[in-house]
Design a protein around this motif. Structure first.
Motif, PDB file in Angstrom:
ATOM      1  N   ARG A 168      86.574  22.022  58.765  1.00  0.00           N
ATOM      2  CA  ARG A 168      85.678  23.161  59.016  1.00  0.00           C
ATOM      3  C   ARG A 168      84.662  23.309  57.868  1.00  0.00           C
ATOM      4  N   THR A 219      82.219  20.466  58.087  1.00  0.00           N
ATOM      5  CA  THR A 219      81.315  20.672  59.216  1.00  0.00           C
ATOM      6  C   THR A 219      80.214  21.661  58.843  1.00  0.00           C
ATOM      7  N   ASP A 220      80.596  22.744  58.199  1.00  0.00           N
ATOM      8  CA  ASP A 220      79.591  23.721  57.745  1.00  0.00           C
ATOM      9  C   ASP A 220      78.635  23.088  56.744  1.00  0.00           C
ATOM     10  N   LEU A 262      86.047  23.877  67.303  1.00  0.00           N
ATOM     11  CA  LEU A 262      85.331  22.696  66.816  1.00  0.00           C
ATOM     12  C   LEU A 262      84.864  21.776  67.945  1.00  0.00           C
TER      13      LEU A 262
END
Length: 139
Positions: free
Chosen positions: A8, A11-12, A40
Motif C-alpha cells: 500500500r 503503491t501510494d 488494491l
C-alpha cells in the motif's frame, strides 16, 4: 499483513512518482497475484500492463541488426548527400524530363510547356502563357 502495508505504501509512492525501479518491479510482482485485497484491485490491471510493457522493451540479442542499421544509415546519407549536391550544382539550369528524356534547353522546355498548357486550356486563355514567360524571365 506487514507485506500488505508495504505494498500500500509503495503503491501510494508510485502514484506520487517516488518509487525506484526495484520497488516498481516489486509492485508488478505483487499485482500479478490473483488474491489481492479489494481496495488494491483497481490497480491490478495497471501494474499488469506495466509489467507487460517492461517485457516488450527487453533487448534481444541481434548482432546483425546493428550492421543493417549502419548500412541503412550510410545509404540514406549517400542518397541525401547526392541529391543535395545534384540540386545545388547549378541553380540556373533548366531541367525537364520530356517523354522520358532529360532536356536542359530552355527554349525546348518552354515550347513543350506551352504546347501542353495550350492543350489543357482549350479556351485559349493567355494567362498560362504569361505565367510561363514570367517564370522563365521572358517578358
Amino acid at each position: 499483513m506487514n507485506n500488505l502495508l508495504r505494498i500500500r505504501t509503495l503503491t501510494d509512492r508510485f502514484f506520487n512518482g517516488g518509487t525506484t525501479l526495484e520497488e516498481e518491479q516489486e509492485l508488478c510482482d505483487f499485482y500479478r497475484q490473483d488474491d489481492i485485497p479489494e481496495d488494491l484491485r483497481p490497480n491490478r490491471e495497471l501494474f499488469r500492463d506495466l509489467a507487460a510493457l517492461a517485457t516488450l522493451g527487453t533487448p534481444t540479442r541481434q548482432p546483425h541488426r546493428r550492421w543493417w542499421l549502419a548500412a541503412a544509415a550510410v545509404i540514406l546519407l549517400l542518397i541525401v548527400g547526392g541529391t543535395t549536391l545534384y540540386h545545388y550544382q547549378d541553380e540556373d539550369e533548366c531541367v525537364a524530363y520530356i517523354y522520358g528524356e532529360r532536356v536542359t534547353d530552355r527554349d525546348v522546355v518552354l515550347s513543350e510547356m506551352q504546347k501542353t498548357m495550350t492543350a489543357m486550356t482549350a479556351d485559349g486563355s493567355d494567362v498560362v502563357e504569361e505565367q510561363l514567360k514570367a517564370m522563365f524571365g521572358e517578358n
